[in-house]
Scaffold this active site. Structure first.
Site, PDB file in Angstrom:
ATOM      1  N   CYS A  76     -15.732 -29.043 -26.631  1.00 38.23           N
ATOM      2  CA  CYS A  76     -15.351 -28.191 -27.761  1.00 38.23           C
ATOM      3  C   CYS A  76     -16.611 -28.065 -28.612  1.00 38.23           C
ATOM      4  O   CYS A  76     -17.698 -28.410 -28.133  1.00 38.23           O
ATOM      5  CB  CYS A  76     -14.132 -28.717 -28.506  1.00 38.23           C
ATOM      6  SG  CYS A  76     -14.349 -30.275 -29.378  1.00 38.23           S
TER       7      CYS A  76
HETATM    8  C1  RB5 Z   1     -13.081 -25.301 -33.592  1.00 36.64           C
HETATM    9  O1  RB5 Z   1     -11.708 -25.426 -33.599  1.00 36.64           O
HETATM   10  C2  RB5 Z   1     -13.800 -26.638 -33.704  1.00 36.64           C
HETATM   11  O2  RB5 Z   1     -13.274 -27.364 -34.787  1.00 36.64           O
HETATM   12  C3  RB5 Z   1     -13.697 -27.467 -32.427  1.00 36.64           C
HETATM   13  O3  RB5 Z   1     -14.306 -26.802 -31.380  1.00 36.64           O
HETATM   14  C4  RB5 Z   1     -14.343 -28.833 -32.429  1.00 36.64           C
HETATM   15  O4  RB5 Z   1     -15.636 -28.791 -32.925  1.00 36.64           O
HETATM   16  C5  RB5 Z   1     -13.583 -29.983 -32.895  1.00 36.64           C
HETATM   17  O5  RB5 Z   1     -13.967 -31.139 -32.704  1.00 36.64           O
END
Ligand code: RB5
Length: 172
Positions: free
Chosen positions: A65
């Site tokens: 993420c």
């Molecule tokens: C986006 O939702 C962002 O908050 C996610 O990709 C991540 O960085 C969370 O840990």
């Protein structure tokens, strides 16, 4: 190897790149999405990708993420998953060798693509080096979780997706 991968909408193109990278190396990739840039939630994909590893359908997992934090925290809630969030090759090696990590996680907005490739290579190539002490502590850690009822329930996070749709989140 069979590799289960997942990501949120922030890093879809990086996940797609990594999927092809792994396929070119001869691995079979099970891609759990997300598949586009539409806002979604990282725990859905940490959970999905992790469950396929925990069930034995995949040998190992790769999750991404933006920071890697959200997807790691959620993957680690799946019983049998030991997900390691790393930003360098040494930590990837350590995670496999000592904790027999079965999912590797990176922050796609934090770590450059070349380093992500290297991290994944090290993670796949490193062998777990078992010892009595390691086995004991891994067994104990694995016994910490979980909520069995949510295993394989793909709708567990639906209420949060509905919040996106209603515009209840600040823009991210
Ligand atoms: C986006 O939702 C962002 O908050 C996610 O990709 C991540 O960085 C969370 O840990």
């Amino acid at each position: 190897m069979k590799i289960s991968i997942g990501c949120d909408h922030i890093v879809t193109e990086i996940k797609d790149y990594i999927a092809s990278y792994l396929e070119k190396k001869g691995h079979e990739v099970i891609d759990h999405g997300t598949y586009d840039k539409q806002r979604t939630h990282y725990p859905i994909f940490g959970k999905r990708a992790g469950e396929k590893v925990a069930s034995g359908e995949a040998d190992l997992g790769v999750v991404l993420c933006g920071t890697g934090v959200g997807v790691t925290v959620s993957a680690n809630k799946v019983k049998g998953v030991r997900a390691a969030l790393v930003g360098d090759m040494e930590a990837a090696r350590y995670a496999k060798e000592n904790l027999n990590a079965n999912v590797i996680a990176v922050g796609g907005r934090i770590v450059g693509i070349g380093l992500i490739e290297n991290i994944i290579d090290v993670f796949l190539e490193t062998e777990y080096k078992p010892s009595k002490e390691k086995e004991e502590i891994i067994k104990k850690i694995d016994a910490l979780v979980t909520n069995e009822e949510q295993m394989n329930n793909d709708h567990y996070f639906d209420e949060f997706l509905e919040k996106w749709d209603r515009g209840e989140y600040p823009k991210q």
